[in-house]
Scaffold this active site. Structure first.
Site, PDB file in Angstrom:
ATOM      1  N   ASP A 263       0.863  -1.172   0.000  1.00 12.44           N
ATOM      2  CA  ASP A 263       0.000   0.000   0.000  1.00 12.44           C
ATOM      3  C   ASP A 263       0.908   1.233   0.000  1.00 12.44           C
ATOM      4  O   ASP A 263       2.125   1.137   0.196  1.00 12.44           O
ATOM      5  CB  ASP A 263      -0.988  -0.006   1.171  1.00 12.44           C
ATOM      6  CG  ASP A 263      -2.170   0.938   0.892  1.00 12.44           C
ATOM      7  OD1 ASP A 263      -2.095   1.722  -0.085  1.00 12.44           O
ATOM      8  OD2 ASP A 263      -3.168   0.891   1.631  1.00 12.44           O
TER       9      ASP A 263
HETATM   10  C1  BGC Z   1      -4.866   3.462   0.120  1.00 15.34           C
HETATM   11  C2  BGC Z   1      -5.105   2.418  -0.934  1.00 15.34           C
HETATM   12  C3  BGC Z   1      -4.959   2.999  -2.303  1.00 15.34           C
HETATM   13  C4  BGC Z   1      -3.585   3.637  -2.421  1.00 15.34           C
HETATM   14  C5  BGC Z   1      -3.317   4.208  -3.790  1.00 15.34           C
HETATM   15  C6  BGC Z   1      -3.600   4.259  -0.118  1.00 15.34           C
HETATM   16  O1  BGC Z   1      -3.533   5.360   0.694  1.00 15.34           O
HETATM   17  O2  BGC Z   1      -4.812   2.840   1.382  1.00 15.34           O
HETATM   18  O3  BGC Z   1      -6.369   1.848  -0.762  1.00 15.34           O
HETATM   19  O4  BGC Z   1      -5.159   2.015  -3.267  1.00 15.34           O
HETATM   20  O5  BGC Z   1      -3.504   4.673  -1.468  1.00 15.34           O
HETATM   21  O6  BGC Z   1      -4.037   5.335  -4.036  1.00 15.34           O
END
Ligand code: BGC
Length: 735
Positions: A263
């Site tokens: 993530d």
């Molecule tokens: C979130 C994810 C997301 C990623 C990319 C993160 O802050 O937890 O769910 O896919 O950002 O945008």
């Protein structure tokens, strides 16, 4: 390019080129200005020469810009390896659908599969290759802002949705209609302690496996191409460096061969968690856990080579990760056509086309949940209506994650109503400010600023309310949370709508007019005060582009509401976390003197609205619950059946739900577990017999030795219209 060619290509890559494939950056690193930033805005320390090797780009779309970036990138790339474009397409791309929690309430995985396919078609022609969806985290705590991104609290139902959504994204192999999907956030992110975002997760291995893991597994089994790590710890070890989860369970047990991605910034966060002292240690933990792509940090790009030179990791570890990334690019056809589906003409044709809007409206129709109705809904179209509230004429209806869709395309409640009733019969006024304080929220380039915060403005708004209410037959109040109060970073310690909106509601109540509340929110709320002050209450979630139309269909009776809650609405925040499938205790409520049983002193144990709950404009009668035999073996099945009759005066959908309780187990078992459901459409006076097949595999759980088995003994079958249903029948499993 065939598999062999991938091997050949891999052999020609320098170590920098290999590591580049494992780095994901946003488009701002490619001289392309983009306001959209997820994650925390730190200078991430990427060295200039890493950019030219980078393997994938985060959160950018649009055929024209994307082709340009791909072109420029490939021009300077020695090995001509195209970029992968990945983004968060959560509840639709340009056609926004209701938030996933609302989608869950449809109890209609086939419809949700269709909506995922719509999102894929729009995203594919806009050049995207991968969506960071489905989000399948099981959620039980309404304080957590990201419950809006989940389908709810039930593992069985979430697994069905996980499969449906993955299938929807990849329905056929047409590059103009499909994208690859990335299930997230593996695993257990939906259980942060006290509902506080990014907080520690404490789950027993049994609960993790039995309740939390099945939906990720369902996505993997359905052919999901990527898996994203979660921010949280499991058993004290952050998932992004957790070999048990990422390697032993995901790769070895489940056989997942696709790409894993951290993530946003999660690899660097291993340092903040305190399990790595620097980037080098963080990189080692993650690559050892087989995390392939580092999203938006410089940890891999700055450290993998050093680790290799010091013999702390092997080149085959890097090669394996790179191979998986290249294989994905090959599978998507990028070596043949690096633009894949990106097509400006098709963008015009597909995006927001009538067919897509029609599906979106249907999802709104089926996702709204009627929570209370004292005969005010549906409203007859010739009534004089006062439409009041911060959501009366507000196009911000798509929820926090819908950053690819545009609010200007949203049908507001006002416009939805005007598509059904004459202008003379509708007056609209805002009534009050959305939130109480001057707070400014900011996320994903969206800002909330309270512009209505002066006393004069408030008085003036109330005076308008007085005028319109006096002059109407029925009041419709459109109230709720601001979209930035839920979503990532949207944890709340209070689950009420703002006091300003409660005051408005109470003021309206003094006029004694029939009052309907339409509620817009990203989570279960504590609704006692709202319920006391209205006659009818329709849960609308954040319904997306066709929100106003879909809601108007229900308000004016062209559609009979059929949504059912997939997450318990607590009586008050103190009950969180709460879910219908809780375990037995040794001191059940009503088992003796109240004080020393498992109860609260000041509120009920039961939620205000339970899992599976939702009203209709008609009524359904259940009768003749029966089973075809009372005992079964491992190789046998039992057919449980029920007759359901529409005893009201309008047609409608009923969601007939099957729950099972294992009465005695070697470990404590849930009081009830959803094991099946059927959504049936019945005309007035029509009766249908619904049958459910029960077999041994549905009765398995992790026993005291952590084996996934069923145990001989008695089971209760419940069939009814919510998780509260009490009519039951007992059968025995013989071994
Ligand atoms: C979130 C994810 C997301 C990623 C990319 C993160 O802050 O937890 O769910 O896919 O950002 O945008």
């Amino acid at each position: 390019m065939s598999k062999r060619n991938i091997e050949e290509l891999l052999e020609t890559l320098t170590i920098d080129e290999k590591i580049g494939q494992l780095v994901q950056l946003d488009v701002n690193f490619f001289n392309y200005d983009c306001d959209l930033k997820t994650g925390t805005p730190r200078d991430i320390g990427i060295k200039e020469d890493v950019i030219k090797y980078t393997g994938s780009i985060l959160n950018f779309y649009g055929a024209k810009g994307l082709k340009q970036i791909q072109d420029e990138y490939l021009k300077q790339s020695n090995k001509k390896i195209p970029l992968l474009f990945m983004a968060d397409i959560i509840n639709g791309f340009k056609t926004a659908f209701p938030i996933p929690l609302g989608q869950g309430a449809t109890f209609n995985p086939r419809l949700i599969e269709e909506s995922a396919n719509v999102a894929a078609r729009e995203a594919a022609v806009s050049g995207l290759h991968v969506t960071f969806s489905p989000m399948v985290d099981l959620v039980r705590d309404a304080r957590w802002g990201r419950v809006m991104e989940s389908n709810g609290e039930d593992s069985y139902l979430n697994s069905l949705y996980a499969k449906a959504i993955v299938q929807g994204y990849r329905q056929d192999l047409n590059p103009y209609k499909t994208i690859a999907s990335c299930v997230k956030h593996f695993a257990g992110y939906g259980a942060p302690t006290a509902g506080r975002e990014y907080n520690t997760v404490e789950l027993s291995n049994r609960t993790l496996r039995e309740m939390y893991l099945p939906s990720y597994k369902a996505a993997v089994d359905a052919g999901c191409d990527l898996v994203m790590t979660s921010f949280n710890t499991i058993d004290g070890i952050p998932v992004t460096g957790n070999e048990v989860l990422m390697k032993n369970i995901l790769r070895e047990e489940w056989g997942f061969e696709g790409v894993t991605i951290s993530d946003h910034s999660a690899i660097r966060e291993l340092i903040d968690h305190g399990v790595a002292s620097d980037g080098k240690e963080a990189a080692k933990l993650s690559i050892d856990a087989m995390v392939d792509i580092d999203m938006m940090t410089s940890v891999y790009s700055n450290n993998l080579k050093v680790l290799l030179d010091e013999n702390k990791i092997s080149e085959s570890q890097i090669d394996n990760a790179v191979r998986r990334v290249l294989q994905l690019k090959e599978k998507l056809g990028l070596f043949e056509n690096p633009y894949r589906g990106a097509d400006e003409e098709l963008e015009k044709e597909y995006i927001l086309c009538d067919e897509h809007l029609k599906i979106a409206r249907k999802v709104v129709n089926e996702s709204c949940v009627l929570l209370k109705n004292e005969n005010v809904l549906p409203i007859s179209k010739d009534k004089k209506i006062a439409l009041i509230g911060p959501y009366a004429n507000n196009s911000s209806l798509s929820g926090m994650w819908a950053f690819s869709s545009d609010d200007k395309d949203v049908v507001t409640v006002k416009n939805g109503f005007l598509n059904k009733v004459s202008e003379d019969n509708l007056t609209v006024t805002q009534g009050c400010k959305m939130l109480d304080d001057n707070g400014v929220f900011e996320a994903f380039g969206r800002v909330y600023e309270d512009k209505d915060n002066t006393l004069e403005r408030e008085e003036c708004m109330l005076e308008d309310v007085r005028k319109v209410v006096l002059d109407c037959d029925v009041v419709v109040l459109a109230l709720g949370e601001h979209i930035l109060q839920s979503g990532e970073g949207g944890s709340r310690g209070n689950l009420k709508i703002s006091q300003s909106q409660i005051n408005l509601l109470k003021y309206v109540k003094t006029f004694n007019k029939p009052t309907v509340v339409l509620l817009f929110n990203g989570r279960p709320l504590a609704l006692n005060e709202v319920l006391e002050n209205c006659d009818s209450l329709l849960e609308c979630w954040f319904p997306g582009t066709e929100g106003g139309n879909g809601i108007a269909d229900i308000v004016f009776g062209d559609t009979n509401p059929s949504g059912r809650l997939t997450m318990s609405f607590p009586y008050d925040v103190g009950q969180c976390p709460i879910s219908y499938n809780e375990f037995n205790t040794g001191r059940p409520e009503n088992s003796g003197m109240r004080r020393f049983t498992s109860v609260y002193l000041d509120m009920p144990n039961e939620p205000l609205f339970e899992f599976g709950y939702g009203l209709s404009y008609t009524e359904f009668r259940y009768s003749n619950i029966s089973i075809d035999k009372e005992t079964m073996s491992d190789y046998d099945k039992i057919i449980a059946s029920v007759e359901v009759e529409n005893v009201g005066s309008v047609p409608g959908y009923e969601t007939v739900q099957l729950y099972i309780q294992d009465l005695i187990g070697s470990v404590v078992r849930p009081k009830k577990e959803l094991k099946g459901f059927e959504k049936v459409y019945l005309f007035p006076g029509e009766t249908k017999k619904i049958e459910f097949e029960i077999n041994e595999s549905m009765l398995r759980f992790y026993n005291k030795d952590m084996n996934f088995v069923s145990e001989a003994g008695e089971f209760k079958i419940y069939i009814g219209n919510s998780s509260k249903c009490s009519e039951n029948i007992v059968f025995t499993l013989e071994k």
